[in-house]
Design a protein around this motif. Structure first.
Motif, short mmCIF file in Angstrom:
data_model
loop_
_atom_site.label_atom_id
_atom_site.label_comp_id
_atom_site.label_asym_id
_atom_site.label_seq_id
_atom_site.Cartn_x
_atom_site.Cartn_y
_atom_site.Cartn_z
N THR A 14 0.84 -1.19 0.00
CA THR A 14 0.00 0.00 0.00
C THR A 14 0.87 1.24 0.00
O THR A 14 1.83 1.31 0.77
CB THR A 14 -0.89 0.00 1.27
OG1 THR A 14 -1.65 -1.22 1.29
CG2 THR A 14 -1.83 1.18 1.32
N PRO A 15 0.53 2.26 -0.82
CA PRO A 15 1.27 3.52 -0.80
C PRO A 15 0.67 4.51 0.22
O PRO A 15 -0.49 4.38 0.62
CB PRO A 15 1.10 4.06 -2.22
CG PRO A 15 -0.25 3.56 -2.63
CD PRO A 15 -0.40 2.20 -1.95
N SER A 16 1.45 5.52 0.58
CA SER A 16 0.97 6.62 1.41
C SER A 16 -0.15 7.35 0.68
O SER A 16 -0.19 7.38 -0.55
CB SER A 16 2.08 7.65 1.65
OG SER A 16 3.15 7.10 2.33
N ASN A 17 -1.00 8.00 1.45
CA ASN A 17 -2.07 8.83 0.86
C ASN A 17 -1.59 10.23 0.51
O ASN A 17 -2.29 10.97 -0.16
CB ASN A 17 -3.25 8.94 1.82
CG ASN A 17 -4.06 7.65 1.84
OD1 ASN A 17 -4.17 6.96 0.84
ND2 ASN A 17 -4.63 7.33 2.98
N MET A 18 -0.41 10.63 0.97
CA MET A 18 0.19 11.92 0.64
C MET A 18 -0.68 13.10 1.09
O MET A 18 -1.20 13.89 0.30
CB MET A 18 0.53 12.01 -0.85
CG MET A 18 1.48 10.91 -1.32
SD MET A 18 3.08 10.86 -0.48
CE MET A 18 3.96 12.15 -1.37
N LEU A 19 -0.84 13.21 2.39
CA LEU A 19 -1.54 14.32 3.04
C LEU A 19 -1.02 15.64 2.45
O LEU A 19 0.17 15.77 2.20
CB LEU A 19 -1.24 14.25 4.54
CG LEU A 19 -2.04 15.08 5.51
CD1 LEU A 19 -3.49 14.63 5.53
CD2 LEU A 19 -1.46 14.94 6.92
N PRO A 20 -1.87 16.62 2.18
CA PRO A 20 -1.41 17.87 1.57
C PRO A 20 -0.37 18.60 2.42
O PRO A 20 -0.52 18.72 3.65
CB PRO A 20 -2.69 18.71 1.44
CG PRO A 20 -3.81 17.72 1.47
CD PRO A 20 -3.33 16.59 2.34
N LEU A 21 0.67 19.10 1.76
CA LEU A 21 1.68 19.89 2.46
C LEU A 21 1.00 21.11 3.07
O LEU A 21 0.05 21.65 2.52
CB LEU A 21 2.79 20.32 1.49
CG LEU A 21 3.63 19.17 0.94
CD1 LEU A 21 4.62 19.67 -0.10
CD2 LEU A 21 4.35 18.42 2.04
N PRO A 52 5.58 8.65 -2.47
CA PRO A 52 4.88 7.96 -1.39
C PRO A 52 5.73 6.86 -0.78
O PRO A 52 6.52 6.21 -1.46
CB PRO A 52 3.65 7.35 -2.07
CG PRO A 52 3.54 8.00 -3.39
CD PRO A 52 4.90 8.53 -3.75
N SER A 53 5.55 6.67 0.50
CA SER A 53 6.10 5.49 1.15
C SER A 53 5.30 4.29 0.66
O SER A 53 4.18 4.43 0.18
CB SER A 53 5.98 5.63 2.67
OG SER A 53 6.61 4.56 3.32
N MET A 54 5.88 3.12 0.78
CA MET A 54 5.19 1.88 0.41
C MET A 54 5.40 0.89 1.54
O MET A 54 6.49 0.80 2.10
CB MET A 54 5.77 1.29 -0.87
CG MET A 54 5.61 2.16 -2.09
SD MET A 54 3.93 2.26 -2.70
CE MET A 54 3.73 0.66 -3.42
N GLY A 55 4.36 0.16 1.86
CA GLY A 55 4.49 -0.85 2.90
C GLY A 55 3.21 -1.62 3.08
O GLY A 55 2.31 -1.58 2.24
#
Length: 185
Positions: free
Chosen positions: A4-11, A175-178
Motif C-alpha cells: 500500500t502507498p501513502s495517501n500523501m496528506l497535503p503539504l 509515497p512510502s510503500m508498505g
C-alpha cells in the motif's frame, strides 16, 4: 500483506493533536508534549511489517542523528491487535527496547489518530515544522525489502536538512510503500 502507498496528506496540513500512551514508559503524551523545537517526525509503524523491519535500523540512526539538532521523533502503531496480536502494546514495548528506539512508541487503540493523519501504510512518514505544518510526507528512500537499493534514508534526510537550513525542498516527494494499516473491522 497488501502493498500500500501513502495517501500523501497535503503539504501545509497542521498536525492533528493526539493523546496516546507510550508503550515504553506507559505514560500518556500529547503531540504538544512530544513536538521538537525545530520539527517533528511522526512515523506510523508496527512490529511485524517486513517494510518496517527493513527500515528500522535507518529510522533509528536518523533519529539519533537529528534529535540533537532539535527534531523529535514519534512512532505510532495503529494496527488491529485482535487480528494482529504481534502488534499488541506489550510486544511494542519489547520491540522498542530490543531495537533501541530513542523515541516514544505510542499505541493508537481506536485508530482515530491514523485516520486523522490519513495514514495508510507502515511505514508512513510525516515531517512537520516547528509550527506543526506538514513539510514532508513520503518514503524514507527507494530501498525496499525486495530490491537491492541500499538503505540510506536519503529522502527523509534531505527533507530534514531543508527544514533545518530553512530551504525549500524541491525534491519530488514519493509515497512510502508498505503493509496496509490493519484496520479494525
Amino acid at each position: 500483506m497488501s502493498l500500500t502507498p501513502s495517501n500523501m496528506l497535503p503539504l501545509g496540513t497542521i498536525a492533528p493533536n493526539f493523546k496516546l500512551q507510550d508503550t515504553i514508559t506507559e505514560k500518556e503524551y500529547t503531540l504538544d508534549q512530544l513536538k521538537g523545537p525545530k520539527g517533528t517526525v511522526i512515523l506510523f509503524i508496527c512490529n511485524h511489517c517486513p517494510y518496517v523491519i527493513h527500515v528500522n535500523p535507518m529510522l533509528i540512526k536518523i533519529a539519533n542523528d537529528y534529535k540533537p539538532k532539535g527534531i523529535n521523533f514519534v512512532a505510532i502503531s495503529s494496527n488491529d491487535i485482535v487480528n494482529y496480536p504481534q502488534d499488541a502494546p506489550h510486544l511494542m514495548k519489547k520491540n522498542a527496547e530490543q531495537m533501541g528506539y530513542n523515541f516514544p512508541y505510542l499505541f493508537d487503540s481506536t485508530q482515530e489518530v491514523a485516520k486523522a493523519y490519513d495514514a495508510a501504510c507502515t511505514p508512513d512518514i510525516y515531517l512537520f515544522n516547528k509550527k506543526l505544518a506538514l513539510v514532508y510526507r513520503g518514503q524514507l528512500d527507494g530501498s525496499r525489502p525486495e530490491n537491492s537499493i541500499p538503505l540510506t534514508g536519503s529522502d527523509l534526510k534531505n527533507a530534514l536538512d531543508c527544514l533545518l537550513e530553512n530551504k525549500m525542498n524541491t525534491s519530488i516527494q514519493k509515497p512510502s510503500m508498505g503493509c496496509n494499516i490493519k484496520w479494525i473491522k
